[in-house]
Write an enzyme that holds these catalytic residues in place. Structure first.
Site, PDB file in Angstrom:
ATOM      1  N   ALA A  93      57.892 -26.606 -33.442  1.00  0.00           N
ATOM      2  CA  ALA A  93      57.572 -26.506 -34.863  1.00  0.00           C
ATOM      3  C   ALA A  93      56.064 -26.550 -35.100  1.00  0.00           C
ATOM      4  CB  ALA A  93      58.235 -27.653 -35.627  1.00  0.00           C
TER       5      ALA A  93
ATOM      6  N   GLY B 142      53.399 -23.831 -30.631  1.00  0.00           N
ATOM      7  CA  GLY B 142      54.827 -23.730 -30.320  1.00  0.00           C
ATOM      8  C   GLY B 142      55.549 -22.733 -31.216  1.00  0.00           C
TER       9      GLY B 142
ATOM     10  N   TYR C  33      42.943 -38.554 -24.855  1.00  0.00           N
ATOM     11  CA  TYR C  33      43.773 -37.349 -24.946  1.00  0.00           C
ATOM     12  C   TYR C  33      43.681 -36.543 -23.654  1.00  0.00           C
ATOM     13  CZ  TYR C  33      44.921 -32.540 -26.272  1.00  0.00           C
ATOM     14  OH  TYR C  33      45.434 -31.265 -26.309  1.00  0.00           O
TER      15      TYR C  33
ATOM     16  N   ASN D 233      40.033 -23.056 -26.595  1.00  0.00           N
ATOM     17  CA  ASN D 233      40.127 -23.377 -28.033  1.00  0.00           C
ATOM     18  C   ASN D 233      41.022 -22.369 -28.742  1.00  0.00           C
ATOM     19  OD1 ASN D 233      37.696 -24.811 -27.085  1.00  0.00           O
ATOM     20  ND2 ASN D 233      37.553 -25.384 -29.237  1.00  0.00           N
TER      21      ASN D 233
HETATM   22  N1  LIG Z   1      45.356 -26.198 -30.322  1.00  0.00           N
HETATM   23  C1  LIG Z   1      44.601 -26.100 -29.227  1.00  0.00           C
HETATM   24  O1  LIG Z   1      43.497 -25.549 -29.258  1.00  0.00           O
HETATM   25  C2  LIG Z   1      45.093 -26.662 -27.917  1.00  0.00           C
HETATM   26  C3  LIG Z   1      44.208 -26.612 -26.822  1.00  0.00           C
HETATM   27  C4  LIG Z   1      44.640 -27.097 -25.605  1.00  0.00           C
HETATM   28  C5  LIG Z   1      45.920 -27.597 -25.477  1.00  0.00           C
HETATM   29  N2  LIG Z   1      46.762 -27.664 -26.523  1.00  0.00           N
HETATM   30  C6  LIG Z   1      48.127 -28.190 -26.303  1.00  0.00           C
HETATM   31  O2  LIG Z   1      49.064 -27.295 -26.872  1.00  0.00           O
HETATM   32  C7  LIG Z   1      50.213 -28.003 -27.306  1.00  0.00           C
HETATM   33  C8  LIG Z   1      50.537 -27.637 -28.743  1.00  0.00           C
HETATM   34  O3  LIG Z   1      49.440 -28.037 -29.556  1.00  0.00           O
HETATM   35  P1  LIG Z   1      49.273 -27.570 -31.079  1.00  0.00           P
HETATM   36  O4  LIG Z   1      47.853 -27.290 -31.294  1.00  0.00           O
HETATM   37  O5  LIG Z   1      50.279 -26.540 -31.383  1.00  0.00           O
HETATM   38  O6  LIG Z   1      49.609 -28.959 -31.832  1.00  0.00           O
HETATM   39  P2  LIG Z   1      50.622 -29.280 -33.050  1.00  0.00           P
HETATM   40  O7  LIG Z   1      50.383 -30.687 -33.450  1.00  0.00           O
HETATM   41  O8  LIG Z   1      50.542 -28.219 -34.078  1.00  0.00           O
HETATM   42  O9  LIG Z   1      52.047 -29.164 -32.353  1.00  0.00           O
HETATM   43  C9  LIG Z   1      52.589 -30.183 -31.545  1.00  0.00           C
HETATM   44  C10 LIG Z   1      54.056 -30.349 -31.942  1.00  0.00           C
HETATM   45  O10 LIG Z   1      54.654 -31.323 -31.083  1.00  0.00           O
HETATM   46  C11 LIG Z   1      55.476 -32.164 -31.858  1.00  0.00           C
HETATM   47  N3  LIG Z   1      55.578 -33.452 -31.119  1.00  0.00           N
HETATM   48  C12 LIG Z   1      54.594 -34.305 -30.815  1.00  0.00           C
HETATM   49  N4  LIG Z   1      55.065 -35.343 -30.118  1.00  0.00           N
HETATM   50  C13 LIG Z   1      56.396 -35.144 -29.973  1.00  0.00           C
HETATM   51  C14 LIG Z   1      57.439 -35.871 -29.334  1.00  0.00           C
HETATM   52  N5  LIG Z   1      57.206 -37.051 -28.734  1.00  0.00           N
HETATM   53  N6  LIG Z   1      58.694 -35.360 -29.353  1.00  0.00           N
HETATM   54  C15 LIG Z   1      58.952 -34.166 -29.971  1.00  0.00           C
HETATM   55  N7  LIG Z   1      58.002 -33.438 -30.603  1.00  0.00           N
HETATM   56  C16 LIG Z   1      56.739 -33.927 -30.604  1.00  0.00           C
HETATM   57  C17 LIG Z   1      54.773 -32.300 -33.189  1.00  0.00           C
HETATM   58  O11 LIG Z   1      55.655 -32.676 -34.222  1.00  0.00           O
HETATM   59  C18 LIG Z   1      54.224 -30.871 -33.367  1.00  0.00           C
HETATM   60  O12 LIG Z   1      55.168 -30.054 -34.054  1.00  0.00           O
HETATM   61  C19 LIG Z   1      49.925 -29.481 -27.074  1.00  0.00           C
HETATM   62  O13 LIG Z   1      50.535 -29.875 -25.861  1.00  0.00           O
HETATM   63  C20 LIG Z   1      48.409 -29.527 -26.945  1.00  0.00           C
HETATM   64  O14 LIG Z   1      47.994 -30.607 -26.119  1.00  0.00           O
HETATM   65  C21 LIG Z   1      46.372 -27.208 -27.749  1.00  0.00           C
END
Ligand SMILES: NC(=O)c1ccc[n+]([C@@H]2O[C@H](COP(=O)([O-])OP(=O)(O)OC[C@H]3O[C@@H](n4cnc5c(N)ncnc54)[C@H](O)[C@@H]3O)[C@@H](O)[C@H]2O)c1
Ligand SMILES: [Zn+2]
Length: 353
Positions: free
Chosen positions: A9, A13, A178, A207
């Site tokens: 969500a 994702g 983190y 990023n």
């Molecule tokens: N956005 C970026 O630039 C970036 C960069 C590097 C890595 N990431 C990684 O990508 C992934 C997604 O990040 P995003 O930016 O979409 O963040 P986001 O916060 O939009 O999405 C993360 C989702 O995980 C869910 N979540 C968190 N903990 C949970 C749990 N214990 N059980 C079930 N659901 C859970 C949250 O409700 C949220 O919907 C993460 O693993 C993050 O570390 C993101």
């Protein structure tokens, strides 16, 4: 394939869910809808079944894994956080959550894993000293940053360094809580793969930006800070001198990398978690990003403030050649086009309170 997308969500994702469905896969979302990430119930992309549950809950995980061929693990608490006091929450969500998920996969016989990795595992990027070759600068000191000395010097001779592209074989050096949890996830996935003969790839996103990015919270990325400022009619505030380099990769390219990795996974080594950088391949400065967004949004020009965040690294840019080669993935969205679209794209609303 039937693919369980944890965190489906969320920002990245939900784009993965859409991309998987478009390829004829059957995505299933497991998401706890963390309040920090979701002020209100988000829309789950069409074509995906949804379970509201936490990856730390073994019963939930067991139920969600029924009939699943592969897991795409995006669920995590993201961002820099606010220091050490929220360390237990990060470790719980990201590392305990991954461990519970992996134990469930071992039990259910699911042997395919795509893990959302991060460039934060590298710490400072790759640097060359004219005299000493490739060097690894230590964490920057507040006294240097206060004086406007943002560039890390050569740790051996103090000379200025040339930043380069970081490849997957660079040593890891997580510099905040983190980052430590993201690296631990990879180690846990490696242990799971060795114990079960499973296959895992960690896609180390750089990023990521694009539609659906959360608005500015301590957990959001820099593109979102700038975009939100412009939406308020304010100038984007650029930290340091604006010359820090990053690789901004569009969220649809990050999603496509997951689809490509799923297709390539059975050809990757069994019993290992293989990391791949997921970046656009065209490094930009944070100042350039702010200027491009301001110009596309028709808003005020950025101001460079000289402020800094102690946990930030100076330069970190990706060499994504391995992903292009092994996963047959090529990013499609050029910086100018992606930023122009993002300047007016929808953002996720901030959490209430
Ligand atoms: N956005 C970026 O630039 C970036 C960069 C590097 C890595 N990431 C990684 O990508 C992934 C997604 O990040 P995003 O930016 O979409 O963040 P986001 O916060 O939009 O999405 C993360 C989702 O995980 C869910 N979540 C968190 N903990 C949970 C749990 N214990 N059980 C079930 N659901 C859970 C949250 O409700 C949220 O919907 C993460 O693993 C993050 O570390 C993101
Ligand atoms: Zn040197």
């Amino acid at each position: 394939m039937r693919v369980l997308v944890t965190g489906g969500a969320g920002f990245i994702g939900s784009h993965i869910v859409t991309a998987l469905a478009a390829e004829g896969h059957e995505p299933l979302v497991l998401d706890a809808l963390l309040p920090a990430a979701h002020p209100r119930t988000p829309e789950i992309p069409a074509g995906a079944a949804f379970r509201h549950g936490d990856v730390r809950d073994a019963e939930e995980v067991r139920a969600a894994l029924r009939g699943v061929d592969a897991v795409c693990h995006q669920a995590a608490m993201v961002g820099l956080g606010s220091g050490v006091h929220d360390a237990p929450a990060y470790v719980s969500c990201n590392d305990l959550g991954t461990a519970v998920l992996l134990a469930g996969m071992a039990e259910a016989g699911v042997r395919r894993l795509l893990l959302a990795g991060s460039m934060v595992v590298y710490g400072e990027g790759r640097y060359e000293c004219a005299e000493h070759g490739t060097v690894r600068p230590g964490p920057r000191r507040a006294v240097d940053l206060d004086a406007g000395r943002f560039e890390p010097p050569c740790p051996r001779c103090g000379a200025p360094l040339l930043p380069g592209l970081v490849a997957e074989d660079a040593p890891t050096d997580p510099r905040n809580v983190y980052a430590a949890t993201k690296l631990a996830q990879e180690h846990l996935a490696g242990s799971w793969a060795r114990a079960t003969g499973g296959r895992a790839v960690a896609l180390r996103y750089h990023n990521v930006y694009g539609p659906g990015m959360p608005r500015d919270t301590p957990y959001a990325g820099v593109a979102s800070f700038f975009r939100s400022a412009l939406a308020r009619g304010e100038a984007p505030r650029v930290y340091e001198d604006g010359r820090q380099r990053r690789d901004f990769v569009h969220v649809t390219d990050a999603a496509a990398a997951n689809v490509a990795a799923l297709a390539a996974l059975d050809g990757r080594p069994a019993g290992a978690c293989t990391p791949y950088n997921i970046g656009s391949g065209s490094p930009r400065t944070v100042g350039e990003l702010a200027a491009a967004l301001a110009s596309a949004a028709g808003g005020p020009s950025p101001v460079t403030t000289g402020e800094y965040r102690l946990g930030d690294v100076r330069h970190i840019t990706a060499d994504s050649a391995a992903a292009r080669r092994d996963l047959a993935w090529t990013p499609q969205v050029a910086f100018a086009a992606g930023v122009t679209e993002f300047a007016t794209a929808r953002l996720r609303e901030p959490a209430a309170g």
